[in-house]
Design an enzyme around this catalytic site. Structure first.
Site, PDB file in Angstrom:
ATOM      1  N   LYS A   1     -36.996  -3.583 -28.802  1.00 20.51           N
ATOM      2  CA  LYS A   1     -38.059  -4.083 -29.682  1.00 20.51           C
ATOM      3  C   LYS A   1     -39.368  -3.330 -29.500  1.00 20.51           C
ATOM      4  O   LYS A   1     -40.404  -3.735 -30.005  1.00 20.51           O
ATOM      5  CB  LYS A   1     -38.238  -5.589 -29.444  1.00 20.51           C
TER       6      LYS A   1
ATOM      7  N   ASN B   1     -35.179 -25.449 -31.592  1.00 26.56           N
ATOM      8  CA  ASN B   1     -34.886 -25.288 -30.164  1.00 26.56           C
ATOM      9  C   ASN B   1     -35.894 -26.082 -29.353  1.00 26.56           C
ATOM     10  O   ASN B   1     -36.790 -26.720 -29.912  1.00 26.56           O
ATOM     11  CB  ASN B   1     -34.884 -23.804 -29.779  1.00 26.56           C
TER      12      ASN B   1
HETATM   13  N1  CTP Z   1     -38.212 -12.889 -31.614  1.00 27.39           N
HETATM   14  C1  CTP Z   1     -38.723 -12.663 -32.868  1.00 27.39           C
HETATM   15  N2  CTP Z   1     -37.987 -12.934 -33.981  1.00 27.39           N
HETATM   16  C2  CTP Z   1     -36.730 -13.433 -33.870  1.00 27.39           C
HETATM   17  C3  CTP Z   1     -36.181 -13.678 -32.582  1.00 27.39           C
HETATM   18  C4  CTP Z   1     -36.956 -13.391 -31.476  1.00 27.39           C
HETATM   19  O1  CTP Z   1     -39.872 -12.197 -32.986  1.00 27.39           O
HETATM   20  N3  CTP Z   1     -36.050 -13.695 -34.971  1.00 27.39           N
HETATM   21  C5  CTP Z   1     -39.025 -12.552 -30.437  1.00 27.39           C
HETATM   22  C6  CTP Z   1     -39.448 -13.751 -29.594  1.00 27.39           C
HETATM   23  O2  CTP Z   1     -40.707 -14.228 -30.031  1.00 27.39           O
HETATM   24  C7  CTP Z   1     -39.534 -13.142 -28.206  1.00 27.39           C
HETATM   25  C8  CTP Z   1     -38.493 -12.064 -28.222  1.00 27.39           C
HETATM   26  O3  CTP Z   1     -38.218 -11.777 -29.595  1.00 27.39           O
HETATM   27  O4  CTP Z   1     -40.794 -12.528 -27.976  1.00 27.39           O
HETATM   28  C9  CTP Z   1     -37.199 -12.387 -27.529  1.00 27.39           C
HETATM   29  O5  CTP Z   1     -36.685 -13.599 -27.980  1.00 27.39           O
HETATM   30  P1  CTP Z   1     -35.295 -14.150 -27.413  1.00 27.39           P
HETATM   31  O6  CTP Z   1     -34.932 -15.392 -28.162  1.00 27.39           O
HETATM   32  O7  CTP Z   1     -35.337 -14.160 -25.919  1.00 27.39           O
HETATM   33  O8  CTP Z   1     -34.328 -12.934 -27.792  1.00 27.39           O
HETATM   34  P2  CTP Z   1     -33.422 -12.619 -29.014  1.00 27.39           P
HETATM   35  O9  CTP Z   1     -33.795 -11.252 -29.492  1.00 27.39           O
HETATM   36  O10 CTP Z   1     -33.466 -13.710 -30.028  1.00 27.39           O
HETATM   37  O11 CTP Z   1     -31.997 -12.487 -28.322  1.00 27.39           O
HETATM   38  P3  CTP Z   1     -30.988 -13.639 -27.772  1.00 27.39           P
HETATM   39  O12 CTP Z   1     -31.377 -14.917 -28.468  1.00 27.39           O
HETATM   40  O13 CTP Z   1     -29.662 -13.109 -28.148  1.00 27.39           O
HETATM   41  O14 CTP Z   1     -31.193 -13.685 -26.269  1.00 27.39           O
END
Ligand code: CTP
Length: 403
Positions: A341, A210
């Site tokens: 979370k 990303n």
């Molecule tokens: N995060 C994580 N592990 C993952 C995905 C996300 O630890 N596999 C953590 C990121 O570091 C961040 C938080 O979760 O602190 C939110 O990440 P985000 O990408 O905004 O959310 P997602 O839970 O992945 O949801 P979505 O992509 O559906 O918005």
């Protein structure tokens, strides 16, 4: 704060006069030092009139001076008397000299003798700014803890448009203020910070990733270390040098990041998950390169482990701060993630705006605490946002200890 402003020899030297004013308006006491080249662009008299103080222009006393000994150690005195050294405009030549430790005039000698905080505001032609020599000098200086205010883009004196304009004096003064606000209020804490993207292999040469640059997480790591914390930074693949006084562990995939986080969790009192972790990966990615055929290619992806959620399950009395990158329904989504979370605080930002968030030096965020209270920060440089986030973490820590 007592600030010494080093003015370098560039066309932007005249803007340093505005910077003196901006610093004074915020209550800083300013002393000016000029290089010889700077004096070709602007008279020391301008700065003497603005500051009411003698402007230092040379390592050497004037030939008729009776005070030879005191001038010989003046750089040491100026170094000891001031809390912050600001260099604006910081020319390519000055950056190179600082990086190499050359000390052939007052300003470069002062830089070596200076033990306080250093803020560099470069200004130069775009090609000079982008030159690998300048960029690697900047990396060296960042690595030593100098705070770099990146130049603005726009019309340059050489008649071209591009990066290289001296940053707006307000931005430079903001940076100085953000240093002043800083205390050593994270002494005794161990912060575990994740930053950057992850890369999930599709085959030996391709991956899913990303647009995260890692800058927000790195700014947090740098700020926390300056505020006295021991910082362990678990970083996905980024193009950034390790911040000063930070232990960096480099990882590539979500699985590797998870393993590193769980291994380091034991010692951490505060965990900040700024990384943009990939949500899906290709299990059993082929060992050989996927070959092109005329047929449509479908890949079935599996979810990666949610590291933040896993840390939330076993966080104990650690403070857990998550991030949420959204393109719509910012607060609603952020609150949902925060609860799911088990975070104590969540930093939410919209990532679909030009010049802010992903791949940018600037950001604008909402910081949501467990009580639901929202603090808005920015738009501002990520360094400033990092300080605001840590201020909120410090406040949260206080309120939790008080209850
Ligand atoms: N995060 C994580 N592990 C993952 C995905 C996300 O630890 N596999 C953590 C990121 O570091 C961040 C938080 O979760 O602190 C939110 O990440 P985000 O990408 O905004 O959310 P997602 O839970 O992945 O949801 P979505 O992509 O559906 O918005």
């Amino acid at each position: 704060m007592r600030a010494v402003l080093g003015v370098g020899g560039g066309i932007a030297a005249y803007k340093a006069a505005e910077l003196v004013r901006a610093l004074q308006q915020r209550g800083h006491d300013v002393q000016v030092v000029m290089t010889r080249a700077a004096q070709e662009f602007i008279q020391p008299l301008t700065f003497a009139a603005l500051t009411g103080r003698k402007v230092v222009t040379s390592l050497w006393a004037a030939p008729d001076s009776q005070d030879i000994l005191s001038s010989a150690v003046e750089h040491i005195a100026v170094a000891q008397e001031n809390d912050v050294l600001i260099v604006a405009p910081a020319t390519a030549d000055l950056l190179a000299k600082f990086a190499q430790g050359l000390a052939d005039d007052f300003l470069t000698t002062l830089y070596l003798a200076f033990t306080g905080r250093v803020v560099l505001a470069p200004a130069m032609n775009t090609a000079m700014w982008e030159h690998p020599a300048t960029q690697s000098n900047l990396d060296v200086l960042r690595g030593r803890g100098c705070s770099i205010v990146d130049p603005d883009e726009g019309w340059l004196a050489c008649g071209t448009i591009g990066a290289g304009r001296l940053p707006d004096p307000v931005r430079i003064a903001d940076r100085v203020d953000s240093l002043e606000r800083r205390k050593r209020d994270f002494e005794g804490e161990t912060l575990l910070i994740t930053a950057g993207p992850t890369q999930e292999s599709l085959d030996p040469v391709r991956y899913i990733s990303n647009r995260s640059s890692g800058k927000m997480g790195y700014a947090l790591a740098e700020a926390a270390a300056r505020r006295g914390a021991r910082v362990v930074l678990i970083s996905g693949p980024v193009n950034l040098p390790p911040p000063a006084n930070v232990e960096r562990i480099s990882v590539r995939t979500a699985q590797e990041m998870r393993a590193a986080v769980l291994e380091q969790l034991q010692d951490a009192s505060i965990v900040i998950k700024a990384a943009a972790v990939a949500d899906y990966y290709l299990a059993n990615a082929p060992q050989q390169k996927l070959k092109k055929t005329a047929a449509r290619l479908s890949l079935e992806l599996d979810p990666t482990p949610d590291i933040l959620a896993e840390v939330g399950q076993r966080k104990g009395d650690r403070l857990l701060i998550g991030f949420a990158a959204e393109t719509e329904n910012l607060l609603e989504e952020a609150r949902r993630k925060m609860k799911a979370k088990k975070c104590d605080m969540l930093v939410a930002n919209l990532v679909n705006r030009d010049g802010l968030g992903f791949e940018s030096d600037r950001n604008e965020v909402d910081i949501i605490s467990h009580s639901g209270h929202v603090v808005h920060a920015g738009p501002a440089e990520k360094e400033t946002i990092a300080e605001r986030i840590l201020d909120q973490v410090a406040t949260l820590r206080l309120s939790l200890h008080a209850t």
